[in-house]
Design an enzyme around this catalytic site. Structure first.
Site, PDB file in Angstrom:
ATOM      1  N   GLU A   3       0.812  -1.129  -0.030  1.00  0.00           N
ATOM      2  CA  GLU A   3       0.155   0.063   0.181  1.00  0.00           C
ATOM      3  C   GLU A   3       1.037   1.053   0.078  1.00  0.00           C
ATOM      4  O   GLU A   3       2.062   1.128  -0.247  1.00  0.00           O
ATOM      5  CB  GLU A   3      -0.928   0.061   1.257  1.00  0.00           C
ATOM      6  CG  GLU A   3      -1.650  -1.279   1.049  1.00  0.00           C
ATOM      7  CD  GLU A   3      -2.731  -1.335   2.487  1.00  0.00           C
ATOM      8  OE1 GLU A   3      -3.016  -0.365   3.136  1.00  0.00           O
ATOM      9  OE2 GLU A   3      -3.087  -2.491   2.865  1.00  0.00           O
ATOM     10  N   LYS A  59      -0.382   3.960  -5.103  1.00  0.00           N
ATOM     11  CA  LYS A  59       0.480   2.780  -5.020  1.00  0.00           C
ATOM     12  C   LYS A  59       0.994   2.271  -6.335  1.00  0.00           C
ATOM     13  O   LYS A  59       1.563   1.206  -6.597  1.00  0.00           O
ATOM     14  CB  LYS A  59      -0.692   1.652  -4.799  1.00  0.00           C
ATOM     15  CG  LYS A  59      -1.331   1.558  -3.374  1.00  0.00           C
ATOM     16  CD  LYS A  59      -2.509   0.434  -3.493  1.00  0.00           C
ATOM     17  CE  LYS A  59      -3.382   1.105  -2.219  1.00  0.00           C
ATOM     18  NZ  LYS A  59      -4.600  -0.084  -2.240  1.00  0.00           N
ATOM     19  N   ARG A 260     -13.834  -7.787   1.289  1.00  0.00           N
ATOM     20  CA  ARG A 260     -12.534  -7.744   2.003  1.00  0.00           C
ATOM     21  C   ARG A 260     -12.757  -8.192   3.526  1.00  0.00           C
ATOM     22  O   ARG A 260     -13.541  -7.443   4.209  1.00  0.00           O
ATOM     23  CB  ARG A 260     -12.054  -6.384   1.838  1.00  0.00           C
ATOM     24  CG  ARG A 260     -11.694  -5.672   0.360  1.00  0.00           C
ATOM     25  CD  ARG A 260     -10.729  -6.569  -0.223  1.00  0.00           C
ATOM     26  NE  ARG A 260     -10.345  -6.528  -1.674  1.00  0.00           N
ATOM     27  CZ  ARG A 260     -10.963  -7.499  -2.423  1.00  0.00           C
ATOM     28  NH1 ARG A 260     -11.357  -8.722  -1.986  1.00  0.00           N
ATOM     29  NH2 ARG A 260     -10.754  -7.190  -3.862  1.00  0.00           N
TER      30      ARG A 260
END
Length: 270
Positions: A3, A59, A260
């Site tokens: 990340e 990212k 997630r």
DNA sequence: CCCGGAACCTGAAGGC
DNA sequence: TGCCTTCAGGTTCCGG
């Protein structure tokens, strides 16, 4: 998972090895590693080019070439870059090898094969997809308030949306929400100004701390030297690394939000 | 435009 | 011990 703090660490630690160096050769060991153009065109566009500088946006890792073009990489969930002077050090799951004119090699390793690199004439396409960069003047409290106000979905999902804020992924989203005492399923539009202020502060605080710790080594993240980061030692909830119980006495549980895994303390986070 | 869910990929972990 | 199934996750794409 790379990340913002992980990609920032890679950028900083890779820079000295690549800036000012010329790309002598590139070996593509996987059909999918290059998104565009064709392998042949890609090789023509990068071999012989000097790398002027290395930068990061969200990212994305961006190599600025002396041709004026940009070599852009996204490591997705399991990609990493490893640097060595020895070709024999090539790690398992290497998808591409970049050879530099000082005898150094950059290995693009990626067991899950989601990572990609491509060549672009500018960075506008990346720019268009991304919201404000956390450590810039664009990322103000007012801007965050404005962006959250129009989203009627869980705050966890909004933090993961790169068009809202660039660079936050699953681990840091959970850490930021825990530190801000906000339940991951709260609708973004329902947050008070005071809560958004905490969120804004914690985004900056947690991401900076993670950068100082050279990123979080869960699963496949490694620094270009092959070393791990230490940011995960600071995790309170993410990935279940904070343990089963919260200091408040509540139990840290896992739910699924937008597909997630999401860890939080239902007692602290309202 | 806004939102949710599937797809991509494959090593690791869990079940039997 | 070993085979089979399920899971994880950033981004993109598709359908409602």
């Amino acid at each position: 998972m790379p990340e913002l703090p992980e990609v920032e660490t890679i950028k900083c630690e890779l820079s000295p090895s690549v800036a000012g160096k010329t790309i002598e050769n590139v070996e593509l060991l996987s059909e999918r590693i290059v998104k565009r153009p064709s392998h042949e065109e890609f090789l023509k566009g990068v071999i012989g080019r000097r790398i002027e500088s290395l930068s990061r946006r969200g990212k994305y890792l961006i190599f600025c070439l002396d041709s004026g073009n940009f070599l852009i990489m996204h490591l997705k969930i399991s990609g990493s870059l490893f640097v060595s002077k020895n070709r024999e050090d090539m790690p398992k799951y290497t998808k591409a090898v970049i050879a530099l004119n000082d005898g150094g090699y950059i290995f693009f390793r990626d067991p899950r094969s989601f990572g990609r690199m491509w060549l672009d004439k500018d960075t506008s396409e990346v720019e268009k997809m991304l919201g404000p960069e956390p450590f810039t003047q664009e990322f103000t409290l007012e801007e965050l308030e404005k962006r959250l106000a129009r989203r009627h979905i869980p705050i966890k999902a909004v933090l993961l949306d790169q068009a809202v804020i660039a660079g936050i992924g699953n681990m840091y989203a959970d850490e930021v929400l825990y530190a801000s005492k906000i339940h991951p399923l709260r609708l973004a539009s329902s947050l008070s100004r005071r809560e958004i202020k905490k969120l804004h502060d914690n985004i900056l605080r947690i991401l900076s701390l993670a950068i100082l710790s050279k990123g979080a080594s869960v699963q496949n993240y490694f620094r270009p030297s092959g070393e791990k980061g230490k940011a995960h030692f600071n995790f309170k909830v993410a990935h279940g690394l904070g343990g089963k119980d919260c200091p408040c006495g509540g139990e840290i549980i896992r739910i699924v939000v937008r597909g997630r895994g999401t860890y939080f303390c239902p007692k602290c986070q309202k």
